[in-house]
Design a protein around this motif. Structure first.
Motif, PDB file in Angstrom:
ATOM      1  N   SER A 109       0.494  -1.430   0.143  1.00  0.00           N
ATOM      2  CA  SER A 109       0.323   0.289  -0.262  1.00  0.00           C
ATOM      3  C   SER A 109       1.051   1.537   0.085  1.00  0.00           C
ATOM      4  O   SER A 109       0.971   2.216   0.964  1.00  0.00           O
ATOM      5  CB  SER A 109      -0.710  -0.627   1.781  1.00  0.00           C
ATOM      6  OG  SER A 109      -0.332  -0.590   2.434  1.00  0.00           O
ATOM      7  N   PRO A 110       1.046   1.755  -1.040  1.00  0.00           N
ATOM      8  CA  PRO A 110       2.252   2.881  -1.190  1.00  0.00           C
ATOM      9  C   PRO A 110       1.251   4.176  -1.604  1.00  0.00           C
ATOM     10  O   PRO A 110       1.349   4.967  -1.799  1.00  0.00           O
ATOM     11  CB  PRO A 110       3.051   2.617  -2.924  1.00  0.00           C
ATOM     12  CG  PRO A 110       3.258   1.097  -2.510  1.00  0.00           C
ATOM     13  CD  PRO A 110       2.571   0.373  -2.077  1.00  0.00           C
ATOM     14  N   THR A 111      -0.177   2.898  -2.078  1.00  0.00           N
ATOM     15  CA  THR A 111      -1.349   3.708  -2.251  1.00  0.00           C
ATOM     16  C   THR A 111      -1.431   5.211  -1.190  1.00  0.00           C
ATOM     17  O   THR A 111      -1.379   5.707  -2.214  1.00  0.00           O
ATOM     18  CB  THR A 111      -2.621   3.118  -2.516  1.00  0.00           C
ATOM     19  OG1 THR A 111      -2.321   2.648  -1.081  1.00  0.00           O
ATOM     20  CG2 THR A 111      -1.943   2.085  -3.383  1.00  0.00           C
ATOM     21  N   GLY A 112      -1.560   5.106  -0.072  1.00  0.00           N
ATOM     22  CA  GLY A 112      -1.504   6.154   0.867  1.00  0.00           C
ATOM     23  C   GLY A 112      -1.679   7.547   0.123  1.00  0.00           C
ATOM     24  O   GLY A 112      -1.739   8.539   0.793  1.00  0.00           O
ATOM     25  N   VAL A 113       0.003   7.456   0.232  1.00  0.00           N
ATOM     26  CA  VAL A 113       0.943   9.174   0.235  1.00  0.00           C
ATOM     27  C   VAL A 113       0.880   9.724  -1.495  1.00  0.00           C
ATOM     28  O   VAL A 113       0.636  10.668  -1.220  1.00  0.00           O
ATOM     29  CB  VAL A 113       2.565   8.083   0.311  1.00  0.00           C
ATOM     30  CG1 VAL A 113       3.452   9.528  -0.242  1.00  0.00           C
ATOM     31  CG2 VAL A 113       3.389   7.906   1.088  1.00  0.00           C
ATOM     32  N   LEU A 114       0.494   8.639  -2.595  1.00  0.00           N
ATOM     33  CA  LEU A 114      -0.138   8.949  -3.421  1.00  0.00           C
ATOM     34  C   LEU A 114      -1.609   9.776  -3.520  1.00  0.00           C
ATOM     35  O   LEU A 114      -1.964  11.003  -4.009  1.00  0.00           O
ATOM     36  CB  LEU A 114       0.201   7.739  -4.748  1.00  0.00           C
ATOM     37  CG  LEU A 114       0.103   7.868  -5.694  1.00  0.00           C
ATOM     38  CD1 LEU A 114       1.214   9.693  -6.830  1.00  0.00           C
ATOM     39  CD2 LEU A 114       0.207   6.982  -6.654  1.00  0.00           C
ATOM     40  N   ASN A 170       0.020  13.183  -7.117  1.00  0.00           N
ATOM     41  CA  ASN A 170       1.239  14.683  -7.725  1.00  0.00           C
ATOM     42  C   ASN A 170       2.425  13.452  -7.190  1.00  0.00           C
ATOM     43  O   ASN A 170       2.738  13.149  -6.081  1.00  0.00           O
ATOM     44  CB  ASN A 170       0.665  15.476  -6.694  1.00  0.00           C
ATOM     45  CG  ASN A 170       1.917  16.736  -7.925  1.00  0.00           C
ATOM     46  OD1 ASN A 170       3.205  16.770  -7.475  1.00  0.00           O
ATOM     47  ND2 ASN A 170       2.167  17.611  -7.776  1.00  0.00           N
ATOM     48  N   VAL A 171       2.532  13.379  -8.292  1.00  0.00           N
ATOM     49  CA  VAL A 171       4.171  12.108  -8.179  1.00  0.00           C
ATOM     50  C   VAL A 171       5.241  13.092  -7.981  1.00  0.00           C
ATOM     51  O   VAL A 171       6.324  12.379  -6.903  1.00  0.00           O
ATOM     52  CB  VAL A 171       3.964  11.932  -9.673  1.00  0.00           C
ATOM     53  CG1 VAL A 171       5.919  10.829  -9.939  1.00  0.00           C
ATOM     54  CG2 VAL A 171       3.134  10.474 -10.213  1.00  0.00           C
ATOM     55  N   GLY A 172       5.714  14.057  -7.987  1.00  0.00           N
ATOM     56  CA  GLY A 172       6.214  15.170  -7.582  1.00  0.00           C
ATOM     57  C   GLY A 172       7.178  14.860  -5.971  1.00  0.00           C
ATOM     58  O   GLY A 172       7.463  14.746  -5.498  1.00  0.00           O
ATOM     59  N   VAL A 173       5.170  15.173  -5.766  1.00  0.00           N
ATOM     60  CA  VAL A 173       4.963  15.624  -4.290  1.00  0.00           C
ATOM     61  C   VAL A 173       4.924  13.874  -3.386  1.00  0.00           C
ATOM     62  O   VAL A 173       5.826  14.256  -2.300  1.00  0.00           O
ATOM     63  CB  VAL A 173       3.594  16.395  -4.262  1.00  0.00           C
ATOM     64  CG1 VAL A 173       3.025  16.452  -2.457  1.00  0.00           C
ATOM     65  CG2 VAL A 173       3.859  17.933  -4.604  1.00  0.00           C
ATOM     66  N   GLN A 213      -3.611  17.577   3.673  1.00  0.00           N
ATOM     67  CA  GLN A 213      -3.077  16.858   2.457  1.00  0.00           C
ATOM     68  C   GLN A 213      -1.902  16.188   2.845  1.00  0.00           C
ATOM     69  O   GLN A 213      -1.856  14.838   2.751  1.00  0.00           O
ATOM     70  CB  GLN A 213      -4.034  17.191   1.177  1.00  0.00           C
ATOM     71  CG  GLN A 213      -5.028  16.966   1.092  1.00  0.00           C
ATOM     72  CD  GLN A 213      -6.030  17.488  -0.450  1.00  0.00           C
ATOM     73  OE1 GLN A 213      -4.952  18.262  -0.772  1.00  0.00           O
ATOM     74  NE2 GLN A 213      -6.767  17.309  -0.795  1.00  0.00           N
ATOM     75  N   ILE A 214      -0.796  16.912   2.808  1.00  0.00           N
ATOM     76  CA  ILE A 214       0.395  16.980   2.711  1.00  0.00           C
ATOM     77  C   ILE A 214       0.613  15.523   4.169  1.00  0.00           C
ATOM     78  O   ILE A 214       1.839  14.750   3.754  1.00  0.00           O
ATOM     79  CB  ILE A 214       1.812  18.007   2.613  1.00  0.00           C
ATOM     80  CG1 ILE A 214       1.165  18.341   1.133  1.00  0.00           C
ATOM     81  CG2 ILE A 214       3.260  17.694   3.333  1.00  0.00           C
ATOM     82  CD1 ILE A 214       2.216  19.753   1.203  1.00  0.00           C
ATOM     83  N   ALA A 215       0.209  16.819   5.330  1.00  0.00           N
ATOM     84  CA  ALA A 215      -0.010  16.431   6.608  1.00  0.00           C
ATOM     85  C   ALA A 215      -0.126  14.619   6.860  1.00  0.00           C
ATOM     86  O   ALA A 215       0.792  13.711   7.116  1.00  0.00           O
ATOM     87  CB  ALA A 215      -0.775  16.966   7.547  1.00  0.00           C
ATOM     88  N   GLU A 216      -1.609  14.257   5.572  1.00  0.00           N
ATOM     89  CA  GLU A 216      -2.026  13.323   5.568  1.00  0.00           C
ATOM     90  C   GLU A 216      -1.701  11.732   4.965  1.00  0.00           C
ATOM     91  O   GLU A 216      -1.230  10.706   5.425  1.00  0.00           O
ATOM     92  CB  GLU A 216      -3.691  12.735   5.469  1.00  0.00           C
ATOM     93  CG  GLU A 216      -4.468  13.453   5.914  1.00  0.00           C
ATOM     94  CD  GLU A 216      -4.647  12.884   7.060  1.00  0.00           C
ATOM     95  OE1 GLU A 216      -4.756  11.817   7.285  1.00  0.00           O
ATOM     96  OE2 GLU A 216      -5.765  12.935   7.822  1.00  0.00           O
TER      97      GLU A 216
END
Length: 489
Positions: A48-53, A59-62, A220-223
């Motif tokens: 699940s790397p899905t959560g970060v994305l 946003n791939v770069g972020v 969203q960045i924090a999450e």
């Protein structure tokens, strides 16, 4: 009782008393690196790397920046722990350091929360996830029965519990082998991904224009950051086994820097491999990213990835159980848990009672698995403990300036970790206040009901010593060597 039986019991007691019983420094540099890497790399990077994305708004770069930033925070925190572990190389990790720096009450609240909820629940969740991947191939097209998954989860918990009880060498061998196997799986994903990238006539648009998608807001960045940090969980495990590491002043910092750096590099490369083959939308919609990736890239041997996930979880669970046994052991040695738990098996020199206790508690969590949902609301307490531990480092710098410190972290890094930990504790509570957070805090504070009568005022329970003596003889365990105890003080 007949005189012969009394004599036999007396001889057993004398034999146990005459044993030189203590944890041995048997883990070298390679063992330490494997233990740490194996504890960090679990199912997360495979499943699940899905959560970060997702929280990064595709946003791939972020997303890649957040993976790197999460790794950087794990590295900064682990460097602080490396100073404490090399200066105070005793079992118990955060618990021991908080007790040394901030006193017994914060340490007791920490160990109460860790041994009764956070760590056993984490081990139970890993066991259930392992059971999911181990049983699913036999039920193609439909979910495996819940009862079967729980039986498999309990079986793997007790198999690892027995291994941890019987031999440190056997446990280390299991950890080393399974760490190497999971790293081979990650290497396979990286190499195949780079090969796919090199074979494309044009770099995929979402990689070429990595920051072109909508930028996420601060919440969203924090999450997304929370999701990344979860994948790095386990970076702090090495300090729990510091009492068994050879030459800790040298090996603890080296193991920490090597292991965490390797994990950061692999996590970034694996994510690039996923993004080379799959679009951000495909990754977010996938239940298990690595399995979807394998079906696309290596369809003939795609079964390797589910097997690798099971192997990865098994290794991480083994590390978690090894660590938790040492935490219980340390709490008992410091007088915060019953004396029996700090005793070692006279032949195997393992903290058998501590391991058995942690296995029983984890098994309780497996049976009514809805309890695991409550662990989401204890996430803040993990970083609360990190903040307290690094605060202890700062306090000890000023209170005990002459304490030998073979490795010293740059002090502004420690202050930075404390500030980030404070943010990670408060952010989920402020952002989405729920009554469950109050219950979690109430559970932590309820430890004082036990602390004051039984630890502070040393209230004795009738017949407890007799029960302890009986269990000591039954389990063939003995208190640790008096000289080893003296060196800790």
């Amino acid at each position: 009782m007949p005189e012969s039986e009394t004599s036999t019991e007396h001889e057993k007691t004398l034999n146990l008393a005459n044993k030189n019983v203590s944890l041995k420094r048997t883990l070298g540099l390679f063992d330490g690196i494997c233990f740490l890497v194996g504890s960090i790399v679990g199912a997360g990077i495979f499943v699940s790397p899905t959560g970060v994305l997702e929280y990064a708004q595709l946003n791939v770069g972020v997303t890649l920046c957040i993976w790197a930033a999460s790794g950087l925070l794990a590295m900064m925190s682990s460097l602080c722990y490396a100073e404490l572990g090399s200066a105070l190389p005793y079992a118990g990790g955060e618990y021991y350091h908080v007790k040394r720096g901030l006193g017994p009450l914060p340490a007791f609240i920490a160990i109460w929360t860790l041994i009764l909820f956070i760590r056993p629940a984490s081990n139970a969740a890993r066991a259930l996830t392992f059971a999911e991947y181990a049983t699913q191939p036999f039920y193609s097209g439909c979910p495996a029965p819940e009862l079967l998954k729980k039986i498999v989860a309990l079986a793997v918990l007790w198999v690892l519990g027995i291994i941890n009880t019987l031999s440190v060498k056997m446990t280390t061998w299991v950890q080393n082998v399974f760490t190497l196997l999971k790293m081979l799986a990650l290497i396979l994903i990286v190499i195949c991904g780079l090969k796919e990238l090199g074979g494309k006539t044009e770099v995929p648009g979402h990689l070429k224009n990595a920051f072109s998608a909508e930028a996420p807001n601060a919440v969203q960045i924090a999450e997304s950051f929370f999701q990344g940090l979860y994948a790095y969980g386990g970076w702090n495990y090495l300090n729990y086994i510091a009492e068994e590491i050879k030459n800790p002043s040298r090996n603890i910092p080296l193991c920490t820097i090597t292991a965490v750096s390797a994990v950061i590099a692999f996590y970034l490369l694996v994510n690039i491999s996923y993004l080379t083959v799959l679009t951000p939308k495909e990754i977010v919609s996938s239940a298990a990213v690595s399995v979807t990736w394998a079906d696309r890239v290596i369809p003939t041997v795609a079964w390797i990835i589910p097997v690798s996930v099971a192997i990865s979880i098994f290794g991480a669970l083994n590390g978690g159980m090894f660590m938790l046994g040492r935490l219980n052991y340390a709490g008992s040695k410091e007088g915060h848990l019953p004396a029996l738990i700090s005793m070692l098996h006279v032949n195997h020199l393992t903290p058998a009672p501590a391991i058995i206790l942690s296995t029983i508690i984890a098994s309780i969590f497996v049976i009514p698995s809805d309890l695991l949902s409550l662990t989401n609301y204890f996430g803040f307490s993990t970083w609360l403990l990190v903040g307290l531990t690094v605060t202890s480092l700062i306090v000890l710098r000023y209170r005990e300036p002459d304490l030998p410190r073979p490795y010293k972290v740059f002090l502004p890094i420690a202050f930075g970790v404390v500030l980030v930990a404070a943010f990670l504790v408060l952010a989920p509570i402020i952002q989405s206040p729920k009554v469950q957070y109050f219950y979690a805090l109430l559970f932590m504070l309820s430890s004082m009901i036990i602390y004051f009568p039984f630890v502070y005022f040393k209230l004795r329970i009738p017949y407890f010593d007799a029960i302890t003596c009986y269990l000591q003889l039954l389990m063939e365990v003995a208190p640790t060597d008096i000289f080893e105890d003296a060196k800790r003080k």
